[in-house]
Design an enzyme around this catalytic site. Sequence first.
Site, PDB file in Angstrom:
ATOM      1  N   ASN A   1       0.833  -1.190   0.000  1.00 24.00           N
ATOM      2  CA  ASN A   1       0.000   0.000   0.000  1.00 24.00           C
ATOM      3  C   ASN A   1       0.874   1.248   0.000  1.00 24.00           C
ATOM      4  OD1 ASN A   1       0.554  -0.857   2.715  1.00 24.00           O
ATOM      5  ND2 ASN A   1      -1.187   0.267   3.521  1.00 24.00           N
ATOM      6  N   ILE A   2       0.369   2.265  -0.683  1.00 23.65           N
ATOM      7  CA  ILE A   2       1.074   3.534  -0.832  1.00 23.65           C
ATOM      8  C   ILE A   2       0.068   4.637  -0.513  1.00 23.65           C
ATOM      9  CG2 ILE A   2       2.351   5.035  -2.407  1.00 23.65           C
ATOM     10  CD1 ILE A   2       2.833   2.427  -4.119  1.00 23.65           C
ATOM     11  N   GLU A   3       0.226   5.252   0.660  1.00 22.75           N
ATOM     12  CA  GLU A   3      -0.738   6.259   1.094  1.00 22.75           C
ATOM     13  C   GLU A   3      -0.396   7.638   0.560  1.00 22.75           C
ATOM     14  OE1 GLU A   3      -2.073   4.230   5.304  1.00 22.75           O
ATOM     15  OE2 GLU A   3      -0.787   6.000   5.360  1.00 22.75           O
TER      16      GLU A   3
ATOM     17  N   GLU B   1      -3.117  -4.868  -3.074  1.00 24.04           N
ATOM     18  CA  GLU B   1      -3.660  -5.796  -4.061  1.00 24.04           C
ATOM     19  C   GLU B   1      -3.749  -5.146  -5.437  1.00 24.04           C
ATOM     20  OE1 GLU B   1      -5.849  -6.488  -0.099  1.00 24.04           O
ATOM     21  OE2 GLU B   1      -5.001  -4.803  -1.198  1.00 24.04           O
TER      22      GLU B   1
ATOM     23  N   CYS C   1     -10.164  -5.161   0.632  1.00 17.71           N
ATOM     24  CA  CYS C   1     -11.332  -4.294   0.773  1.00 17.71           C
ATOM     25  C   CYS C   1     -12.284  -4.505  -0.415  1.00 17.71           C
ATOM     26  CB  CYS C   1     -10.898  -2.834   0.855  1.00 17.71           C
ATOM     27  SG  CYS C   1     -10.308  -2.159  -0.730  1.00 17.71           S
TER      28      CYS C   1
ATOM     29  N   CYS D   1     -10.807  -3.643  -3.876  1.00 19.98           N
ATOM     30  CA  CYS D   1      -9.857  -4.652  -4.367  1.00 19.98           C
ATOM     31  C   CYS D   1     -10.579  -5.934  -4.765  1.00 19.98           C
ATOM     32  CB  CYS D   1      -8.790  -4.922  -3.321  1.00 19.98           C
ATOM     33  SG  CYS D   1      -7.692  -3.497  -3.082  1.00 19.98           S
TER      34      CYS D   1
END
Length: 130
Positions: free
Chosen positions: A42-44, A55, A86, A89
């Site tokens: 994940n890349i916020e 994903e 989620c 995804c």
Amino acid sequence: MEDRELIERAREAHQTAHVPYSEYPVGAALETADGSVYTGCNIENANYSNSLHAEGVAVAHAIHDGQTEFVRVAVSSAKRDGVTPCGRCRQTFAEFCDEDFVVLCDEGDGIAEYTLGELLPNTITEDMLD
């Protein structure tokens, strides 16, 4: 590849996550029909809606390489709390996978296994758009 190996690849992937806001790193390892594995983290972003999910990043890497047939995915968070993909995804997987697509979730000492159909019943499909 064994389930535990795929989970380990997801664990490795979350090591590179960019999560300054949630501090909740997630990694995914996506296995294709030919046995290749694509990972993502994940890349916020400060604007949360622009954040990328592990994903989705793994799917994007696979698609970039011309892969569209997926067998299963493993998902792991640093907490190893059994996190599942989620809804967004899950819907992304539904674009490429049938309801028997396997989702492995890292519970630390064990692995929870689901099918996409269990996690996303009555999904939106291309057939519904006609």
